[in-house]
Design a protein around this motif. Structure first.
Motif, PDB file in Angstrom:
ATOM      1  N   VAL A  24       0.861  -1.169   0.000  1.00  0.00           N
ATOM      2  CA  VAL A  24       0.000   0.000   0.000  1.00  0.00           C
ATOM      3  C   VAL A  24       0.905   1.230   0.000  1.00  0.00           C
ATOM      4  O   VAL A  24       1.774   1.359   0.860  1.00  0.00           O
ATOM      5  CB  VAL A  24      -0.914   0.030   1.240  1.00  0.00           C
ATOM      6  CG1 VAL A  24      -1.764   1.284   1.249  1.00  0.00           C
ATOM      7  CG2 VAL A  24      -1.779  -1.221   1.296  1.00  0.00           C
ATOM      8  N   VAL A  25       0.699   2.106  -0.967  1.00  0.00           N
ATOM      9  CA  VAL A  25       1.421   3.367  -1.020  1.00  0.00           C
ATOM     10  C   VAL A  25       0.439   4.465  -0.642  1.00  0.00           C
ATOM     11  O   VAL A  25      -0.571   4.648  -1.303  1.00  0.00           O
ATOM     12  CB  VAL A  25       2.019   3.638  -2.420  1.00  0.00           C
ATOM     13  CG1 VAL A  25       2.743   4.977  -2.448  1.00  0.00           C
ATOM     14  CG2 VAL A  25       2.957   2.500  -2.828  1.00  0.00           C
ATOM     15  N   VAL A  26       0.744   5.163   0.437  1.00  0.00           N
ATOM     16  CA  VAL A  26      -0.133   6.213   0.940  1.00  0.00           C
ATOM     17  C   VAL A  26       0.478   7.560   0.578  1.00  0.00           C
ATOM     18  O   VAL A  26       1.486   7.967   1.156  1.00  0.00           O
ATOM     19  CB  VAL A  26      -0.333   6.106   2.468  1.00  0.00           C
ATOM     20  CG1 VAL A  26      -1.258   7.210   2.956  1.00  0.00           C
ATOM     21  CG2 VAL A  26      -0.861   4.733   2.849  1.00  0.00           C
ATOM     22  N   ASP A  27      -0.114   8.223  -0.400  1.00  0.00           N
ATOM     23  CA  ASP A  27       0.303   9.574  -0.737  1.00  0.00           C
ATOM     24  C   ASP A  27      -0.309  10.517   0.295  1.00  0.00           C
ATOM     25  O   ASP A  27      -1.391  10.254   0.809  1.00  0.00           O
ATOM     26  CB  ASP A  27      -0.174   9.929  -2.146  1.00  0.00           C
ATOM     27  CG  ASP A  27       0.411  11.234  -2.638  1.00  0.00           C
ATOM     28  OD1 ASP A  27       1.479  11.648  -2.127  1.00  0.00           O
ATOM     29  OD2 ASP A  27      -0.193  11.851  -3.525  1.00  0.00           O
ATOM     30  N   THR A  51       1.379  -7.392   4.564  1.00  0.00           N
ATOM     31  CA  THR A  51       1.206  -6.156   3.805  1.00  0.00           C
ATOM     32  C   THR A  51       2.338  -5.184   4.121  1.00  0.00           C
ATOM     33  O   THR A  51       2.698  -4.987   5.276  1.00  0.00           O
ATOM     34  CB  THR A  51      -0.142  -5.492   4.164  1.00  0.00           C
ATOM     35  OG1 THR A  51      -1.195  -6.367   3.767  1.00  0.00           O
ATOM     36  CG2 THR A  51      -0.313  -4.156   3.465  1.00  0.00           C
ATOM     37  N   LYS A  52       2.887  -4.587   3.093  1.00  0.00           N
ATOM     38  CA  LYS A  52       3.906  -3.544   3.233  1.00  0.00           C
ATOM     39  C   LYS A  52       3.227  -2.202   3.025  1.00  0.00           C
ATOM     40  O   LYS A  52       2.387  -2.061   2.133  1.00  0.00           O
ATOM     41  CB  LYS A  52       5.024  -3.716   2.201  1.00  0.00           C
ATOM     42  CG  LYS A  52       5.691  -5.073   2.219  1.00  0.00           C
ATOM     43  CD  LYS A  52       6.442  -5.289   3.502  1.00  0.00           C
ATOM     44  CE  LYS A  52       7.154  -6.631   3.450  1.00  0.00           C
ATOM     45  NZ  LYS A  52       7.528  -7.117   4.733  1.00  0.00           N
ATOM     46  N   ILE A  53       3.583  -1.229   3.851  1.00  0.00           N
ATOM     47  CA  ILE A  53       2.986   0.102   3.739  1.00  0.00           C
ATOM     48  C   ILE A  53       4.094   1.125   3.555  1.00  0.00           C
ATOM     49  O   ILE A  53       5.042   1.165   4.338  1.00  0.00           O
ATOM     50  CB  ILE A  53       2.145   0.444   4.980  1.00  0.00           C
ATOM     51  CG1 ILE A  53       1.040  -0.585   5.169  1.00  0.00           C
ATOM     52  CG2 ILE A  53       1.556   1.849   4.853  1.00  0.00           C
ATOM     53  CD1 ILE A  53       0.247  -0.408   6.436  1.00  0.00           C
ATOM     54  N   LEU A  54       3.946   1.928   2.524  1.00  0.00           N
ATOM     55  CA  LEU A  54       4.899   2.998   2.228  1.00  0.00           C
ATOM     56  C   LEU A  54       4.150   4.315   2.267  1.00  0.00           C
ATOM     57  O   LEU A  54       3.152   4.489   1.571  1.00  0.00           O
ATOM     58  CB  LEU A  54       5.521   2.798   0.834  1.00  0.00           C
ATOM     59  CG  LEU A  54       6.401   3.939   0.326  1.00  0.00           C
ATOM     60  CD1 LEU A  54       7.665   4.064   1.160  1.00  0.00           C
ATOM     61  CD2 LEU A  54       6.746   3.700  -1.142  1.00  0.00           C
ATOM     62  N   GLY A  55       4.608   5.222   3.107  1.00  0.00           N
ATOM     63  CA  GLY A  55       3.984   6.538   3.199  1.00  0.00           C
ATOM     64  C   GLY A  55       4.849   7.576   2.508  1.00  0.00           C
ATOM     65  O   GLY A  55       6.062   7.588   2.675  1.00  0.00           O
ATOM     66  N   VAL A  56       4.222   8.435   1.740  1.00  0.00           N
ATOM     67  CA  VAL A  56       4.921   9.506   1.034  1.00  0.00           C
ATOM     68  C   VAL A  56       4.281  10.826   1.450  1.00  0.00           C
ATOM     69  O   VAL A  56       3.057  10.971   1.371  1.00  0.00           O
ATOM     70  CB  VAL A  56       4.790   9.331  -0.499  1.00  0.00           C
ATOM     71  CG1 VAL A  56       5.529  10.426  -1.236  1.00  0.00           C
ATOM     72  CG2 VAL A  56       5.283   7.958  -0.923  1.00  0.00           C
ATOM     73  N   THR A  57       5.104  11.752   1.921  1.00  0.00           N
ATOM     74  CA  THR A  57       4.549  13.028   2.359  1.00  0.00           C
ATOM     75  C   THR A  57       5.600  14.130   2.307  1.00  0.00           C
ATOM     76  O   THR A  57       6.790  13.863   2.460  1.00  0.00           O
ATOM     77  CB  THR A  57       3.975  12.939   3.789  1.00  0.00           C
ATOM     78  OG1 THR A  57       3.358  14.188   4.118  1.00  0.00           O
ATOM     79  CG2 THR A  57       5.034  12.618   4.814  1.00  0.00           C
TER      80      THR A  57
END
Length: 92
Positions: A24-27, A51-57
């Motif tokens: 999951v990529v969270v923009d 599940t892998k979670i990647l946050g971008v901010t």
């Protein structure tokens, strides 16, 4: 690829289309504290344990250190890449 608003409205469909490996990529990851994000991410993690979670901010720093630490914790206390701008230049 889907928006958080479309995902949280139909979790049963989401469950059917999740693959065996999920990332999951969270923009705009600083919004992850919102209940819809929290509920949806927990649902995905329940369906797929790895599940892998990647946050971008662009706004990783919150109003206080406690909130900043809480945000970082949501992403495994790991920053993969960071670029800090210490000054800005006015464009004319």
């Amino acid at each position: 690829v889907a928006s958080i608003s479309s995902i949280c409205r139909n979790k049963e469909h989401l469950k059917r289309i999740l693959g065996q490996k999920v990332m999951v990529v969270v923009d705009e990851a600083h919004h992850t504290f919102a209940p819809t994000y929290q509920e949806t991410l927990k649902f995905i993690q329940k369906c797929r344990k790895n599940t892998k979670i990647l946050g971008v901010t662009a706004a990783p720093v919150r109003a206080n250190e406690k909130d900043s630490a809480s945000l970082l914790k949501l992403y495994g206390n790991e920053i993969i890449y960071s670029k800090i701008y210490t000054s800005y230049r006015r464009f004319t």
